[in-house]
Design a protein around this motif. Structure first.
Motif, mmCIF file in Angstrom:
data_model
loop_
_atom_site.group_PDB
_atom_site.id
_atom_site.type_symbol
_atom_site.label_atom_id
_atom_site.label_comp_id
_atom_site.label_asym_id
_atom_site.label_seq_id
_atom_site.Cartn_x
_atom_site.Cartn_y
_atom_site.Cartn_z
ATOM 1 N N VAL A 7 9.102 98.537 -43.214
ATOM 2 C CA VAL A 7 8.065 99.008 -44.141
ATOM 3 C C VAL A 7 8.176 98.269 -45.475
ATOM 4 N N ALA A 8 9.401 98.132 -45.993
ATOM 5 C CA ALA A 8 9.604 97.402 -47.244
ATOM 6 C C ALA A 8 9.191 95.943 -47.101
ATOM 7 N N ALA A 9 9.487 95.348 -45.954
ATOM 8 C CA ALA A 9 9.122 93.952 -45.717
ATOM 9 C C ALA A 9 7.608 93.781 -45.621
ATOM 10 N N ARG A 10 6.950 94.729 -44.955
ATOM 11 C CA ARG A 10 5.487 94.645 -44.842
ATOM 12 C C ARG A 10 4.827 94.789 -46.214
ATOM 13 N N ARG A 11 5.364 95.672 -47.048
ATOM 14 C CA ARG A 11 4.860 95.803 -48.414
ATOM 15 C C ARG A 11 4.991 94.482 -49.157
ATOM 16 N N ALA A 12 6.140 93.842 -49.033
ATOM 17 C CA ALA A 12 6.353 92.560 -49.698
ATOM 18 C C ALA A 12 5.394 91.501 -49.170
ATOM 19 N N ALA A 13 5.192 91.493 -47.849
ATOM 20 C CA ALA A 13 4.257 90.538 -47.251
ATOM 21 C C ALA A 13 2.844 90.773 -47.751
ATOM 22 N N ALA A 14 2.460 92.043 -47.870
ATOM 23 C CA ALA A 14 1.124 92.368 -48.356
ATOM 24 C C ALA A 14 0.909 91.886 -49.782
ATOM 25 N N LEU A 15 1.983 91.810 -50.561
ATOM 26 C CA LEU A 15 1.896 91.353 -51.948
ATOM 27 C C LEU A 15 2.023 89.835 -52.069
ATOM 28 N N GLY A 16 2.230 89.143 -50.958
ATOM 29 C CA GLY A 16 2.265 87.688 -50.985
ATOM 30 C C GLY A 16 3.614 87.061 -50.720
ATOM 31 N N CYS A 17 4.664 87.871 -50.505
ATOM 32 C CA CYS A 17 5.983 87.293 -50.221
ATOM 33 C C CYS A 17 6.012 86.666 -48.824
ATOM 34 N N GLU A 18 6.868 85.678 -48.678
ATOM 35 C CA GLU A 18 6.969 84.954 -47.413
ATOM 36 C C GLU A 18 8.234 85.274 -46.638
ATOM 37 N N GLY A 19 9.075 86.137 -47.184
ATOM 38 C CA GLY A 19 10.305 86.451 -46.486
ATOM 39 C C GLY A 19 11.072 87.515 -47.228
ATOM 40 N N LYS A 20 12.230 87.875 -46.657
ATOM 41 C CA LYS A 20 13.047 88.945 -47.228
ATOM 42 C C LYS A 20 14.510 88.681 -46.910
ATOM 43 N N TRP A 21 15.355 89.139 -47.786
ATOM 44 C CA TRP A 21 16.784 89.041 -47.545
ATOM 45 C C TRP A 21 17.205 89.912 -46.366
ATOM 46 N N ALA A 22 18.265 89.490 -45.730
ATOM 47 C CA ALA A 22 18.966 90.295 -44.731
ATOM 48 C C ALA A 22 20.407 90.407 -45.197
ATOM 49 N N ILE A 23 20.830 91.622 -45.520
ATOM 50 C CA ILE A 23 22.223 91.801 -45.952
ATOM 51 C C ILE A 23 23.119 92.150 -44.776
ATOM 52 N N HIS A 24 22.516 92.270 -43.586
ATOM 53 C CA HIS A 24 23.242 92.534 -42.345
ATOM 54 C C HIS A 24 22.566 91.720 -41.250
ATOM 55 N N PRO A 25 23.328 91.153 -40.316
ATOM 56 C CA PRO A 25 22.707 90.334 -39.264
ATOM 57 C C PRO A 25 21.594 91.044 -38.491
ATOM 58 N N SER A 26 21.678 92.371 -38.384
ATOM 59 C CA SER A 26 20.645 93.105 -37.643
ATOM 60 C C SER A 26 19.292 93.047 -38.331
ATOM 61 N N GLN A 27 19.261 92.716 -39.612
ATOM 62 C CA GLN A 27 17.991 92.660 -40.341
ATOM 63 C C GLN A 27 17.273 91.322 -40.193
ATOM 64 N N VAL A 28 17.957 90.318 -39.649
ATOM 65 C CA VAL A 28 17.351 88.994 -39.509
ATOM 66 C C VAL A 28 16.133 89.046 -38.592
ATOM 67 N N ALA A 29 16.296 89.622 -37.410
ATOM 68 C CA ALA A 29 15.189 89.690 -36.453
ATOM 69 C C ALA A 29 14.033 90.516 -37.010
ATOM 70 N N LEU A 30 14.345 91.546 -37.788
ATOM 71 C CA LEU A 30 13.294 92.381 -38.385
ATOM 72 C C LEU A 30 12.465 91.563 -39.366
ATOM 73 N N ALA A 31 13.131 90.782 -40.202
ATOM 74 C CA ALA A 31 12.413 89.949 -41.167
ATOM 75 C C ALA A 31 11.573 88.892 -40.467
ATOM 76 N N ASN A 32 12.167 88.241 -39.466
ATOM 77 C CA ASN A 32 11.414 87.225 -38.731
ATOM 78 C C ASN A 32 10.175 87.817 -38.068
ATOM 79 N N GLU A 33 10.312 89.030 -37.554
ATOM 80 C CA GLU A 33 9.173 89.697 -36.914
ATOM 81 C C GLU A 33 8.055 89.967 -37.922
ATOM 82 N N VAL A 34 8.402 90.556 -39.050
ATOM 83 C CA VAL A 34 7.391 90.941 -40.032
ATOM 84 C C VAL A 34 6.684 89.727 -40.625
#
Length: 321
Positions: free
Chosen positions: A235-262
C-alpha cells in the motif's frame, strides 16, 4: 552526464557489518543494492564494515544489480574515510554513492569533488550520486539539491524516519500510517461522523518527486519498517508510485519482490499504453488532436504517459534478458 535510466524499482539495504547478507545480496533480485556504512552499522564496527564491503565488492559477481554504498553523513568524521577507502579500493565496481541527510547543494559538491579526485588518481569512470532527502533542510532546499551536479546526480530517496525526527513529527513508526493523522467528516443525518486516515508523508514525497522530475532525476520512496506486513508495504509503495516515485527501499530481502511487483507496469497497463500509441498515431494521420479509446478521451498528454509505461517495461524486459 549521469545515468538517467537505471531501474530503481527496489533498493535493498545491506549492512556492511553483516558478511552473510553481503554474500547473498547480489542474488537478491533487487535492481539496486546499497551496502550500508551509516545507520545500520554501529560506531565501533565502521572500520570493519568498510573492509567487509571492499572484500564483498571484489569477491562476488554484482552483474545482476546496480551497486551503491551509503556513506556516513558529512557531519561525521567517518564520511571522508568511507570515500577514500572504499572508492579507491573498488570504485570500478560502484554505480552510485548514496549520500545521507543532504541539506544543500554544497553537500553534493563536496562528495562530487572527492570522487573526481579519486577517479582521476585511480583512472576510474565517473560514479553517479543519489541522495537521501531526510531533513527539514533537505526538503526546504530540494530544488537546489536536485539541479546540482547534473553530471553525477541520478536519484533522490525520501528518508521518512530521519525526516520525521527532523520535523519532530509525533510518530515512532518508519514509513507506515499514523492513526492520529486524519479528519472527521461532517455529521450525517443521524449525527454519526466517519474518521478517515490521511497520508502524513504526502507533501514531502510529492515535493521531492516534482523536484526530481523537473531536473531529470529518479524519485525513490524510502523504508517501510514493518517487514512482517507485506500488504502494508505494498500500500505504501502504491501510494509512492501514484505520486510519481519509481521505486522503494527494501530493508528486508522479502520486500524486494513486493517492490518489483508494485513498480512493474501490469500487462493490462502495458497493453493499454501500446493501444494509446497506435490510436494516437492514427489520429495524427487524420489530423485529429484527440480521440476516444474505451469511452475515455486520449490526447497528446496520453501519449507522454503511455510512452513512459512502454519505455519502462522495455527496460525491465531488457534487464531480464
Amino acid at each position: 552526464m549521469a545515468v538517467k535510466n537505471r531501474l530503481h524499482r527496489s533498493e535493498l539495504a545491506v549492512p556492511g557489518s553483516n558478511k552473510r547478507m553481503l554474500e547473498k545480496a547480489p542474488d537478491s533480485g533487487a535492481d539496486v543494492v546499497f551496502l550500508d556504512l551509516e545507520d545500520a552499522v554501529a560506531p565501533d564496527d565502521k572500520e570493519q564494515a568498510r573492509a567487509n564491503i571492499i572484500e564483498a565488492l571484489n569477491a562476488y559477481d554484482w552483474s545482476k544489480c546496480a551497486v551503491s554504498i551509503r556513506m556516513n553523513g558529512l557531519d561525521t568524521h567517518y564520511a571522508y574515510r568511507d570515500l577514500v577507502e572504499v572508492v579507491e579500493a573498488c570504485g570500478d565496481k560502484l554505480d552510485t554513492i548514496l549520500i545521507p541527510k543532504v541539506g544543500s547543494a554544497s553537500d553534493v559538491y563536496f562528495v562530487a569533488t572527492m570522487l573526481s579526485q579519486i577517479e582521476a588518481y585511480k583512472g576510474f569512470k565517473p560514479i553517479n550520486i543519489h541522495v537521501l532527502i531526510e531533513t527539514a533542510m533537505g526538503i526546504a532546499n530540494v530544488e537546489e539539491i536536485a539541479k546540482s551536479c547534473p553530471e553525477r546526480m541520478e536519484a533522490m530517496v525520501f528518508g521518512v524516519a530521519d525526516y520525521a525526527a527532523s520535523v519532530r513529527a509525533r510518530t515512532t513508526q518508519i514509513g507506515g500510517a499514523n492513526p492520529d493523522y486524519g479528519m472527521l467528516t461532517d455529521p450525517d443525518e443521524s449525527g454519526a461522523r466517519a474518521y478517515h486516515w490521511g497520508d502524513q508523508w504526502h507533501f514531502a514525497i510529492a515535493r521531492m518527486a516534482a523536484a526530481c522530475r523537473a531536473y531529470g532525476l529518479r524519485p525513490i520512496d524510502g523504508p517501510f519498517g514493518d517487514f512482517s506486513d507485506p500488504e502494508g508495504y505494498k500500500v505504501a509503495a502504491r501510494r509512492a508510485a501514484a505520486l510519481g516515485c519509481e521505486g522503494k527501499w527494501a530493508i528486508h530481502p522479502s520486500q524486494v519482490a513486493l517492490a518489483n511487483e508494485v513498480f512493474t507496469p501490469t500487462e493490462k497497463e502495458v497493453n493499454r499504453a501500446r493501444r494509446i500509441l497506435v490510436e494516437m498515431e492514427k489520429a495524427a494521420k487524420e489530423g485529429k488532436g484527440a480521440v476516444s479509446l474505451d469511452g475515455r478521451l486520449i490526447d497528446a498528454a496520453s501519449i507522454r504517459m503511455a510512452e513512459n509505461v512502454v519505455r519502462q517495461i522495455e527496460q525491465i524486459e531488457a534487464r531480464k534478458s
